[in-house]
Design a protein around this motif. Structure first.
Motif, PDB file in Angstrom:
ATOM      1  N   GLY A 232       0.567  -0.894   0.121  1.00  0.00           N
ATOM      2  CA  GLY A 232       0.299   0.398  -0.350  1.00  0.00           C
ATOM      3  C   GLY A 232       0.776   0.675  -0.312  1.00  0.00           C
ATOM      4  N   ARG A 233       1.731   1.372   0.031  1.00  0.00           N
ATOM      5  CA  ARG A 233       2.942   2.524   0.017  1.00  0.00           C
ATOM      6  C   ARG A 233       3.103   2.705  -1.353  1.00  0.00           C
ATOM      7  N   TYR A 234       3.166   2.618  -2.460  1.00  0.00           N
ATOM      8  CA  TYR A 234       3.696   2.358  -3.507  1.00  0.00           C
ATOM      9  C   TYR A 234       2.508   1.825  -4.820  1.00  0.00           C
ATOM     10  N   MET A 235       3.057   2.617  -6.020  1.00  0.00           N
ATOM     11  CA  MET A 235       1.343   2.764  -7.157  1.00  0.00           C
ATOM     12  C   MET A 235       2.694   2.422  -7.917  1.00  0.00           C
ATOM     13  N   MET A 236       2.138   1.843  -8.713  1.00  0.00           N
ATOM     14  CA  MET A 236       2.712   1.638 -10.304  1.00  0.00           C
ATOM     15  C   MET A 236       2.006   1.625 -11.215  1.00  0.00           C
ATOM     16  N   SER A 237       2.092   2.728 -12.521  1.00  0.00           N
ATOM     17  CA  SER A 237       1.214   3.321 -13.247  1.00  0.00           C
ATOM     18  C   SER A 237       2.280   2.425 -14.779  1.00  0.00           C
ATOM     19  N   ARG A 238       1.598   2.148 -15.793  1.00  0.00           N
ATOM     20  CA  ARG A 238       2.145   1.613 -17.016  1.00  0.00           C
ATOM     21  C   ARG A 238       1.669   3.350 -18.327  1.00  0.00           C
ATOM     22  N   ASP A 239       2.566   3.646 -18.902  1.00  0.00           N
ATOM     23  CA  ASP A 239       1.641   4.172 -20.059  1.00  0.00           C
ATOM     24  C   ASP A 239       2.614   3.352 -21.179  1.00  0.00           C
ATOM     25  N   TYR A 240       2.057   3.991 -22.116  1.00  0.00           N
ATOM     26  CA  TYR A 240       2.459   3.850 -23.964  1.00  0.00           C
ATOM     27  C   TYR A 240       4.157   2.433 -24.160  1.00  0.00           C
ATOM     28  N   LEU A 241       5.326   3.574 -23.641  1.00  0.00           N
ATOM     29  CA  LEU A 241       6.589   3.505 -23.516  1.00  0.00           C
ATOM     30  C   LEU A 241       7.231   2.686 -22.268  1.00  0.00           C
ATOM     31  N   GLY A 242       6.746   2.627 -20.934  1.00  0.00           N
ATOM     32  CA  GLY A 242       6.802   2.810 -19.589  1.00  0.00           C
ATOM     33  C   GLY A 242       6.321   2.359 -18.451  1.00  0.00           C
ATOM     34  N   LEU A 243       7.236   1.685 -17.732  1.00  0.00           N
ATOM     35  CA  LEU A 243       6.463   1.727 -16.739  1.00  0.00           C
ATOM     36  C   LEU A 243       6.843   3.181 -15.390  1.00  0.00           C
ATOM     37  N   LYS A 244       6.091   2.976 -14.451  1.00  0.00           N
ATOM     38  CA  LYS A 244       5.918   4.399 -13.743  1.00  0.00           C
ATOM     39  C   LYS A 244       6.056   3.746 -11.583  1.00  0.00           C
ATOM     40  N   VAL A 245       7.318   4.030 -11.191  1.00  0.00           N
ATOM     41  CA  VAL A 245       6.605   3.027  -9.626  1.00  0.00           C
ATOM     42  C   VAL A 245       6.420   5.138  -8.753  1.00  0.00           C
ATOM     43  N   TRP A 246       5.620   5.096  -7.863  1.00  0.00           N
ATOM     44  CA  TRP A 246       5.441   6.187  -7.461  1.00  0.00           C
ATOM     45  C   TRP A 246       5.673   6.131  -5.761  1.00  0.00           C
ATOM     46  N   ASP A 247       5.682   6.589  -4.555  1.00  0.00           N
ATOM     47  CA  ASP A 247       5.244   6.691  -3.979  1.00  0.00           C
ATOM     48  C   ASP A 247       4.373   7.496  -3.393  1.00  0.00           C
ATOM     49  N   LEU A 248       3.971   7.183  -3.054  1.00  0.00           N
ATOM     50  CA  LEU A 248       1.880   7.876  -1.944  1.00  0.00           C
ATOM     51  C   LEU A 248       2.350   8.802  -1.460  1.00  0.00           C
ATOM     52  N   ARG A 249       3.799   9.130  -0.840  1.00  0.00           N
ATOM     53  CA  ARG A 249       3.821  10.001  -0.118  1.00  0.00           C
ATOM     54  C   ARG A 249       4.376  11.728  -0.746  1.00  0.00           C
ATOM     55  N   MET A 250       4.838  10.973  -2.343  1.00  0.00           N
ATOM     56  CA  MET A 250       5.175  12.032  -3.149  1.00  0.00           C
ATOM     57  C   MET A 250       5.058  12.217  -4.465  1.00  0.00           C
ATOM     58  N   GLU A 251       4.429  13.455  -4.530  1.00  0.00           N
ATOM     59  CA  GLU A 251       3.373  13.729  -5.837  1.00  0.00           C
ATOM     60  C   GLU A 251       4.282  13.975  -6.730  1.00  0.00           C
ATOM     61  N   THR A 252       4.934  14.878  -6.787  1.00  0.00           N
ATOM     62  CA  THR A 252       5.992  15.691  -7.446  1.00  0.00           C
ATOM     63  C   THR A 252       6.211  15.112  -8.807  1.00  0.00           C
ATOM     64  N   LYS A 253       6.799  13.578  -8.473  1.00  0.00           N
ATOM     65  CA  LYS A 253       8.248  12.904  -9.747  1.00  0.00           C
ATOM     66  C   LYS A 253       7.719  11.436  -9.286  1.00  0.00           C
ATOM     67  N   PRO A 254       8.272  10.797 -10.468  1.00  0.00           N
ATOM     68  CA  PRO A 254       7.989   8.800  -9.896  1.00  0.00           C
ATOM     69  C   PRO A 254       9.340   8.812  -9.271  1.00  0.00           C
ATOM     70  N   VAL A 255       9.537   7.854  -8.326  1.00  0.00           N
ATOM     71  CA  VAL A 255      10.609   7.250  -7.362  1.00  0.00           C
ATOM     72  C   VAL A 255      11.476   6.867  -8.349  1.00  0.00           C
ATOM     73  N   GLU A 256      10.944   5.887  -9.422  1.00  0.00           N
ATOM     74  CA  GLU A 256      11.601   4.933 -10.382  1.00  0.00           C
ATOM     75  C   GLU A 256      11.117   4.937 -11.543  1.00  0.00           C
ATOM     76  N   THR A 257      11.821   5.012 -12.707  1.00  0.00           N
ATOM     77  CA  THR A 257      11.032   4.362 -13.871  1.00  0.00           C
ATOM     78  C   THR A 257      12.111   3.377 -14.346  1.00  0.00           C
ATOM     79  N   TYR A 258      10.899   2.960 -15.168  1.00  0.00           N
ATOM     80  CA  TYR A 258      11.308   2.019 -15.903  1.00  0.00           C
ATOM     81  C   TYR A 258      10.977   1.504 -17.277  1.00  0.00           C
ATOM     82  N   PRO A 259      12.290   1.855 -18.832  1.00  0.00           N
ATOM     83  CA  PRO A 259      11.299   2.118 -19.680  1.00  0.00           C
ATOM     84  C   PRO A 259      10.858   0.274 -20.257  1.00  0.00           C
ATOM     85  N   VAL A 260       9.907   0.161 -21.545  1.00  0.00           N
ATOM     86  CA  VAL A 260       9.176  -0.922 -21.374  1.00  0.00           C
ATOM     87  C   VAL A 260      10.420  -1.337 -22.824  1.00  0.00           C
ATOM     88  N   HIS A 261       9.479  -1.009 -23.891  1.00  0.00           N
ATOM     89  CA  HIS A 261      10.343  -0.383 -25.422  1.00  0.00           C
ATOM     90  C   HIS A 261       9.919   0.704 -25.794  1.00  0.00           C
TER      91      HIS A 261
END
Length: 456
Positions: free
Chosen positions: A298-327
């Motif tokens: 329940g602490r993190y959140m993952m979002s998928r857009d067309y080119l990649g994955l982003k992991v967000w910390d629910l306590r930080m809105e400004t930017k994702p804490v991790e970014t993973y390019p998929v293709h």
């Protein structure tokens, strides 16, 4: 560095099973449209475009092996939805299953929610291995008996019988969505759930079918002023008052149902500022979020857009804490992907049970697994990433280590690489699921369900 391939490109992942026919002539109705493990991983459900739900059960013998095997057998198959026609709007309603969600088990029976574009159904899946004989008022075949022929009272007896798995609809939740349902999510209280379409999110009680509460409504008074649509929604795994929903503008909103009955005003807004130098005609399309998943903790959140994955910390809105390019190699192909409509594909994503690994799909039968940084994502570093393929070649080598696949972006390519120009965009991995407690994954590839496991 567990995910990184070793000598010869081999990994610790291996093929376990494939379900479905490996024939080339696949009908549209057979295409798998969703995959979902239940809470203990003993059952795995798939829905298809033909409105069918197939439930697989973990093979008891596979759990006794060391290491355990991720093998499943067909447990039950039933028709969940039928095609319908809305005469008021002259609109055909497809039978395709959009989502399946399991309820936590409370007794011997299993319950799950399934939905197509308009109607949500609650199904009960139960077993019968006994039968009652010795009725007074009817024959053994079930026909009613003539009361005049009943000359004595008998006590019915219960006898063993062949195991029969029955699926029966317990609730039907209909007529609450004007637009197509894209998400359903069970609340942690196991009494309520939400359903989302393009413009609204409704809150339901599992015992009430004729009433739901509209908790989000982004429909403008003038539809010409519409700037975004809802793409996915999910409840927080432990806080029953919190839920998130994503939009086609690349934003995610966290809402608190304690603040107001209508959650039009969000508690938090997660959005990454766009680089103005990287803006192009396709920026808005590829930034649309196709899936959002909260971590099991329940602490993190993952979002998928067309080119990649982003992991967000629910306590930080400004930017994702991790970014993973998929293709990322597809960025140069966006024009042709736009022309063949692939740029609008909606890829899903999922967490491993310990929240340390992420999985999502790509093209050419490829799917990606990322291992997060050791501390759970504080610094944004990565320990490993892997591209695997759901293919007939993998199925031909059961329990043999899979080879990591690589895509070459230049004219020169190595022996084990595939050119980006040779990718098959019809073989898309949109739906994946991860066992809640083990390193067993399910990957839907057209009409086939592939099961893989990490031998490590």
């Amino acid at each position: 560095m567990r995910l990184q391939a070793g000598n010869g490109g081999e990994t610790t992942w291996c093929f376990s099973q494939v379900k479905g026919t490996l024939e080339d002539d696949v009908t549209e109705a057979d295409l798998i449209s969703c995959v979902e493990f239940n809470h203990d991983g003993e059952l795995l459900a798939t829905g298809d475009k033909g409105g069918r739900v197939v439930i697989f059960q973990r093979d008891p013998a596979s759990k006794q092996c060391v290491p355990k095997k991720g093998e499943y057998n067909v447990y039950s198959t039933f028709q969940s939805h039928e095609p319908e026609f809305d005469y008021l709007k002259s609109l055909e309603i497809e039978e395709k299953i959009n989502k399946i969600r399991w309820l936590k088990r409370k007794n011997q029976a299993h319950f799950l929610l399934s939905t197509n574009d308009k109607t949500i159904k609650l199904w009960k899946v139960s077993e019968r291995d006994k039968r009652v004989t010795g009725y007074n008022t009817r024959e053994e075949g079930g026909r009613p008996r003539d009361p005049a022929r009943v000359t004595q009272l008998r006590v019915p007896t219960v006898r063993p019988a062949d195991l029969m798995v029955e699926a029966s609809p317990r609730r039907i939740f209909a007529n609450a969505h004007t637009y197509h349902i894209n998400s359903i999510s069970l609340n942690s209280d196991q009494e309520t759930y939400l359903s989302a379409d393009d413009l609204r999110i409704n809150l339901w009680h599992l015992e009430i079918t004729d009433q739901s509460f509209n908790i989000v409504d982004i429909k403008p008074a003038n539809m010409e002023e519409l700037t975004e649509v809802i793409t996915a929604a999910e409840f927080h795994p432990t806080e029953c008052n919190l839920f998130v929903y994503s939009s086609s503008k690349g934003t995610i909103r966290l809402c608190d149902m304690r603040a107001a009955a209508l959650c039009d005003r969000h508690a938090k807004l997660f959005e990454e500022p766009e680089d103005p130098h990287a803006r192009s005609f396709f920026s808005e399309i590829i930034s649309s979020i196709s899936d959002v998943k909260l971590s099991n903790s329940g602490r993190y959140m993952m979002s998928r857009d067309y080119l990649g994955l982003k992991v967000w910390d629910l306590r930080m809105e400004t930017k994702p804490v991790e970014t993973y390019p998929v293709h990322e190699y597809l960025r140069s192909k966006l024009c042709s992907l736009y022309e063949n409509d692939c740029i609008f594909d909606k890829f899903e994503c999922c967490w491993s049970g310990d929240d340390q690994r992420l999985m999502t799909g790509s093209y050419n039968g490829f799917f990606r697994i990322f291992e997060r940084s050791g501390g759970g994502g504080g610094g944004g570093g990565r320990r490993g990433e892997l591209t695997l393929e759901a293919s007939r070649e993998a199925a031909a080598r059961p329990r043999q280590p899979l080879r990591a696949r690589r895509v070459a972006t230049t004219a020169k390519r190595k022996k084990d690489e595939i050119s980006v120009d040779c990718l098959d965009f019809n073989k898309k991995i949109l739906h994946t699921a991860w066992h809640p407690h083990e390193s067993v994954i399910a990957v839907a590839a057209t009409n086939n369900l592939f099961l893989f496991q990490d031998k490590f």
